[in-house]
Design a protein around this motif. Structure first.
Motif, PDB file in Angstrom:
ATOM      1  N   HIS A  24       0.852  -1.182   0.000  1.00 16.20           N
ATOM      2  CA  HIS A  24       0.000   0.000   0.000  1.00 16.20           C
ATOM      3  C   HIS A  24       0.890   1.235   0.000  1.00 16.20           C
ATOM      4  CE1 HIS A  24      -2.755   3.110   1.530  1.00 16.20           C
ATOM      5  NE2 HIS A  24      -3.728   2.353   1.027  1.00 16.20           N
ATOM      6  N   GLU A  25       0.433   2.299  -0.616  1.00 21.05           N
ATOM      7  CA  GLU A  25       1.243   3.506  -0.788  1.00 21.05           C
ATOM      8  C   GLU A  25       1.773   4.057   0.527  1.00 21.05           C
ATOM      9  OE1 GLU A  25       0.836   7.942  -2.805  1.00 21.05           O
ATOM     10  OE2 GLU A  25      -0.572   6.358  -3.356  1.00 21.05           O
ATOM     11  N   SER A  26       1.026   3.904   1.622  1.00 19.01           N
ATOM     12  CA  SER A  26       1.450   4.455   2.915  1.00 19.01           C
ATOM     13  C   SER A  26       2.725   3.796   3.427  1.00 19.01           C
ATOM     14  CB  SER A  26       0.338   4.291   3.954  1.00 19.01           C
ATOM     15  OG  SER A  26       0.057   2.909   4.165  1.00 19.01           O
ATOM     16  N   ILE A  27       2.984   2.564   2.995  1.00 24.07           N
ATOM     17  CA  ILE A  27       4.193   1.849   3.413  1.00 24.07           C
ATOM     18  C   ILE A  27       5.398   2.335   2.615  1.00 24.07           C
ATOM     19  CG2 ILE A  27       5.296  -0.428   3.493  1.00 24.07           C
ATOM     20  CD1 ILE A  27       2.500  -1.601   3.936  1.00 24.07           C
ATOM     21  N   ILE A  28       5.161   2.728   1.383  1.00 20.04           N
ATOM     22  CA  ILE A  28       6.244   3.103   0.479  1.00 20.04           C
ATOM     23  C   ILE A  28       6.857   4.438   0.862  1.00 20.04           C
ATOM     24  CG2 ILE A  28       6.815   3.649  -1.918  1.00 20.04           C
ATOM     25  CD1 ILE A  28       4.456   1.839  -2.735  1.00 20.04           C
ATOM     26  N   LYS A  29       6.017   5.366   1.273  1.00 22.32           N
ATOM     27  CA  LYS A  29       6.481   6.732   1.489  1.00 22.32           C
ATOM     28  C   LYS A  29       6.850   6.982   2.942  1.00 22.32           C
ATOM     29  CE  LYS A  29       3.917   8.716  -2.372  1.00 22.32           C
ATOM     30  NZ  LYS A  29       2.912   9.723  -2.802  1.00 22.32           N
ATOM     31  N   GLY A  30       7.627   7.999   3.166  1.00 29.28           N
ATOM     32  CA  GLY A  30       7.975   8.396   4.524  1.00 29.28           C
ATOM     33  C   GLY A  30       9.433   8.746   4.649  1.00 29.28           C
ATOM     34  N   GLU A  31       9.754   9.392   5.738  1.00 24.87           N
ATOM     35  CA  GLU A  31      11.134   9.789   6.013  1.00 24.87           C
ATOM     36  C   GLU A  31      11.707   8.955   7.147  1.00 24.87           C
ATOM     37  OE1 GLU A  31      12.798  11.900   4.206  1.00 24.87           O
ATOM     38  OE2 GLU A  31      11.056  12.240   2.929  1.00 24.87           O
ATOM     39  N   ARG A  32      11.137   7.799   7.362  1.00 24.73           N
ATOM     40  CA  ARG A  32      11.577   6.981   8.481  1.00 24.73           C
ATOM     41  C   ARG A  32      12.999   6.478   8.275  1.00 24.73           C
ATOM     42  NH1 ARG A  32       6.909   2.753   8.229  1.00 24.73           N
ATOM     43  NH2 ARG A  32       7.196   3.264   6.035  1.00 24.73           N
ATOM     44  N   LYS A  33      13.688   6.312   9.364  1.00 26.53           N
ATOM     45  CA  LYS A  33      15.071   5.842   9.317  1.00 26.53           C
ATOM     46  C   LYS A  33      15.113   4.416   8.768  1.00 26.53           C
ATOM     47  CE  LYS A  33      19.150   5.835  12.322  1.00 26.53           C
ATOM     48  NZ  LYS A  33      19.608   5.993  13.720  1.00 26.53           N
ATOM     49  N   TYR A  34      16.025   4.173   7.844  1.00 27.29           N
ATOM     50  CA  TYR A  34      16.215   2.861   7.238  1.00 27.29           C
ATOM     51  C   TYR A  34      14.911   2.333   6.625  1.00 27.29           C
ATOM     52  CZ  TYR A  34      20.293   3.211  10.297  1.00 27.29           C
ATOM     53  OH  TYR A  34      21.416   3.638  10.949  1.00 27.29           O
ATOM     54  N   LEU A  35      14.222   3.175   5.885  1.00 24.51           N
ATOM     55  CA  LEU A  35      12.935   2.803   5.292  1.00 24.51           C
ATOM     56  C   LEU A  35      13.066   1.585   4.385  1.00 24.51           C
ATOM     57  CD1 LEU A  35       9.938   3.319   4.721  1.00 24.51           C
ATOM     58  CD2 LEU A  35      10.630   4.961   2.959  1.00 24.51           C
ATOM     59  N   ASN A  36      14.123   1.522   3.563  1.00 23.00           N
ATOM     60  CA  ASN A  36      14.282   0.394   2.642  1.00 23.00           C
ATOM     61  C   ASN A  36      14.460  -0.923   3.390  1.00 23.00           C
ATOM     62  OD1 ASN A  36      14.185   2.045   0.329  1.00 23.00           O
ATOM     63  ND2 ASN A  36      16.354   2.523   0.519  1.00 23.00           N
ATOM     64  N   LEU A  37      15.208  -0.871   4.471  1.00 21.47           N
ATOM     65  CA  LEU A  37      15.417  -2.071   5.277  1.00 21.47           C
ATOM     66  C   LEU A  37      14.102  -2.516   5.920  1.00 21.47           C
ATOM     67  CD1 LEU A  37      17.417  -4.130   6.347  1.00 21.47           C
ATOM     68  CD2 LEU A  37      18.034  -2.531   8.181  1.00 21.47           C
ATOM     69  N   LYS A  38      13.317  -1.563   6.378  1.00 17.84           N
ATOM     70  CA  LYS A  38      12.014  -1.889   6.960  1.00 17.84           C
ATOM     71  C   LYS A  38      11.102  -2.521   5.913  1.00 17.84           C
ATOM     72  CE  LYS A  38      12.013   1.739  10.492  1.00 17.84           C
ATOM     73  NZ  LYS A  38      11.328   2.940  11.002  1.00 17.84           N
ATOM     74  N   LYS A  39      11.155  -1.989   4.696  1.00 12.67           N
ATOM     75  CA  LYS A  39      10.315  -2.549   3.631  1.00 12.67           C
ATOM     76  C   LYS A  39      10.740  -3.975   3.308  1.00 12.67           C
ATOM     77  CE  LYS A  39      10.642   0.626   0.414  1.00 12.67           C
ATOM     78  NZ  LYS A  39      10.392   1.270  -0.899  1.00 12.67           N
ATOM     79  N   TRP A  40      12.051  -4.246   3.259  1.00 10.02           N
ATOM     80  CA  TRP A  40      12.514  -5.598   2.966  1.00 10.02           C
ATOM     81  C   TRP A  40      12.035  -6.566   4.043  1.00 10.02           C
ATOM     82  CZ3 TRP A  40      15.045  -9.608   5.146  1.00 10.02           C
ATOM     83  CH2 TRP A  40      15.440 -10.650   4.295  1.00 10.02           C
TER      84      TRP A  40
END
Length: 276
Positions: A24-40
């Motif tokens: 969902h788009e809400s998971i993709i966006k944001g300025e959270r630290k290590y966002l790519n790692l969280k997504k993986w």
């Protein structure tokens, strides 16, 4: 897929993470630290389906065939493995049993808060710069692992299993450079078989330019400077990082891999444009 993606519309200036098609788009966006790692981690914890199915839609298969010469999208390989050595790092970070990915997803900010990162840094005598660089490269790889530059067709339907399963998991650590080295130097003949070694060597020689694998082949020796330690645990083999040097060596490996994937993505997208 939640967000349909057309390979023909990729830009060489932007690395597009195929996982984003599943979220969902809400998971993709944001300025959270290590966002790519969280997504993986979310991708691994929740059954969203395979990110590589982007490459297997009828329209995208045709583009890959017509413009990149991919003659078979049924058997494809994610060239550089994120999971293998991320788990090795987690064993060092948590000093033993790794939390389930679901736990990592739900409590990511607690597991990797500044306090715990500082404890890890001090325990293994890493500098702040070394720790920050490691997580920067890890976060980059968590995104790049599911970009087009990290995919290729396989020589045959046995390649993925031999590269990343059974004894091959120990011999090759699910790494393309180690299996290419084995093919070139006729290693692990009893495991691979002479006919397979010959067939794969012919395949790589004929396809490395067409599939834009030549830079990876050229950098093989540099990549092989890092080989992760492993231990036997019952009938299984697990990779483990043991000290500061493993983290620093893996950081250098990650940096090289991220550049290779980025370069290959750029070249693949530019090659597709020449056929427009």
């Amino acid at each position: 897929m939640k967000n349909e993606m057309k390979i023909s519309e990729l830009s060489s200036d932007v690395q597009v993470d195929f996982k984003d098609c599943l979220f969902h788009e809400s998971i993709i966006k944001g300025e959270r630290k290590y966002l790519n790692l969280k997504k993986w981690i979310r991708y691994s914890a929740v059954d969203y389906g395979d990110a590589d199915r982007v490459l297997k839609t009828a329209e995208n298969r045709k583009v890959l065939s017509d413009k990149l010469g991919w003659d078979n999208c049924k058997y494809i390989d994610c060239i550089f493995s994120f999971k293998t050595f991320f788990n090795a790092f987690l064993r060092l970070y948590f000093q033993g049993a790794i939390p389930y990915y679901g736990e990592l997803m739900d409590s990511f900010d607690d597991f990797f808060c500044d306090t715990k990162l500082n404890e890890f840094q001090n325990k293994y005598k890493l500098s702040k710069k070394e720790l920050c660089e490691f997580f920067f490269q890890l976060n980059e790889f968590a995104m790049r692992t599911h970009t087009i530059g990290n995919y290729m067709p396989c020589p045959d339907n046995t390649y993925n299993g031999k590269k990343g399963g059974g004894d091959g998991y120990v011999y090759f650590q699910d790494r393309i450079e180690l299996i290419i080295d084995a093919i070139e130097n006729k290693k692990y003949v009893d495991y691979l078989g002479r006919k397979t070694i010959y067939r794969w060597r012919v395949w790589f020689d004929s396809k490395k330019k067409e599939y834009i694998l030549d830079e990876i082949v050229q950098k093989k020796d540099e990549l092989m400077k890092f080989v992760c330690p492993f231990v036997k645990k019952g009938r299984f083999t697990i990779f483990v990082m043991q000290d500061k040097e493993n983290i620093i060596e893996y950081t250098k490996y990650l940096e090289a891999v991220n550049v290779l994937i980025s370069n290959r993505t750029y070249q693949m997208v530019e090659k597709m444009k020449t056929y427009e």
